[in-house]
Write an enzyme that holds these catalytic residues in place. Sequence first.
Site, PDB file in Angstrom:
ATOM      1  N   HIS A  23     -10.967  -1.363  35.604  1.00 24.15           N
ATOM      2  CA  HIS A  23     -11.056  -0.904  36.997  1.00 24.15           C
ATOM      3  C   HIS A  23     -11.810   0.416  37.114  1.00 24.15           C
ATOM      4  O   HIS A  23     -12.055   0.893  38.222  1.00 24.15           O
ATOM      5  CB  HIS A  23      -9.669  -0.814  37.641  1.00 24.15           C
ATOM      6  CG  HIS A  23      -8.783   0.249  37.096  1.00 24.15           C
ATOM      7  ND1 HIS A  23      -7.827   0.000  36.130  1.00 24.15           N
ATOM      8  CD2 HIS A  23      -8.685   1.565  37.384  1.00 24.15           C
ATOM      9  CE1 HIS A  23      -7.186   1.113  35.856  1.00 24.15           C
ATOM     10  NE2 HIS A  23      -7.691   2.081  36.611  1.00 24.15           N
TER      11      HIS A  23
ATOM     12  N   ASP B 168      -7.206  -5.628  31.792  1.00 17.20           N
ATOM     13  CA  ASP B 168      -7.849  -4.427  32.349  1.00 17.20           C
ATOM     14  C   ASP B 168      -8.450  -3.551  31.246  1.00 17.20           C
ATOM     15  O   ASP B 168      -7.987  -2.439  30.994  1.00 17.20           O
ATOM     16  CB  ASP B 168      -6.815  -3.644  33.165  1.00 17.20           C
ATOM     17  CG  ASP B 168      -7.432  -2.534  33.998  1.00 17.20           C
ATOM     18  OD1 ASP B 168      -8.676  -2.474  34.070  1.00 17.20           O
ATOM     19  OD2 ASP B 168      -6.676  -1.734  34.579  1.00 17.20           O
TER      20      ASP B 168
ATOM     21  N   SER C  85      -7.184   6.936  34.701  1.00 17.12           N
ATOM     22  CA  SER C  85      -6.991   5.714  33.936  1.00 17.12           C
ATOM     23  C   SER C  85      -7.936   5.646  32.747  1.00 17.12           C
ATOM     24  O   SER C  85      -8.910   6.379  32.669  1.00 17.12           O
ATOM     25  CB  SER C  85      -7.248   4.504  34.840  1.00 17.12           C
ATOM     26  OG  SER C  85      -6.447   4.550  35.983  1.00 17.12           O
TER      27      SER C  85
END
Length: 263
Positions: A67, A115, A209
Amino acid sequence: MNISRVLFAVVLVLTVSTYECRPRGRILGGQDSKEKTWPFMASIQKNEVHQCGGVLISDKWVLSAAHCATDSNNSSLHVMLGAISLTKPEQYKIVLKVEREIPHPLYNSTKKHHDLLLLELSEKVTLSEAVKPLPFETENIDIPDGKRCLVAGWGQMKSTGKKPDTLQELWIPVISRDVCNRRNYYDNEITPNMICAIEAKKDSCEGDSGGPLVCDGIAVAIVQGGYRRCGLSKKPGIYTLIAPYKSWIMETMYNATLLPSPL
């Protein structure tokens, strides 16, 4: 001969959702990191602004979260390595252009399944005590409940406020998948390829992240997502395990050596 074992050997030589999932990385309750303690930590930057964390896994590749992909050309995308401060001059700091972004082909942007993102750097990194890859877990092992691991990032340290200039680090315990899948936690949204970790008022959170969860000196998972508020005991941070994706990682890196450089 097992192709994944061969590719893993090559890499070693080169290196010497319904649960309101949001990008994570604000290190709540952490402390300043010291020089050379995170030589594998990467700051992924667009137009010289920190976007996500990452982990150097070879002399030419960084692993992060899918992402974090930019969905644009890579001309403004760079990776900073060897840094503790994002802005201050530091002896070992280097910045390299990203040549390719390769998200996992099965990445699900809604539930954040699979992810993971591989970033190929424009050139090989000159390795040193301050810039070097971190081994990643290749066996599908269960990380015990309560196991304390390290996570780091440059994201916000409070729900509101300025992001730190200095890399923040935090020891945090892993929570069993059974607990994390309870109805009052994430209600069976945590797949076998994910784990959870949190401690009261200590968490990774929004804004950073892609950084590694490090257990016993090995990258075992990548910071993924979690609940819209951070630090809640029953809404822990969610991490994507690396080991289930070993073959994809190694084959992607190997196959890239056979491709021409993008224009």
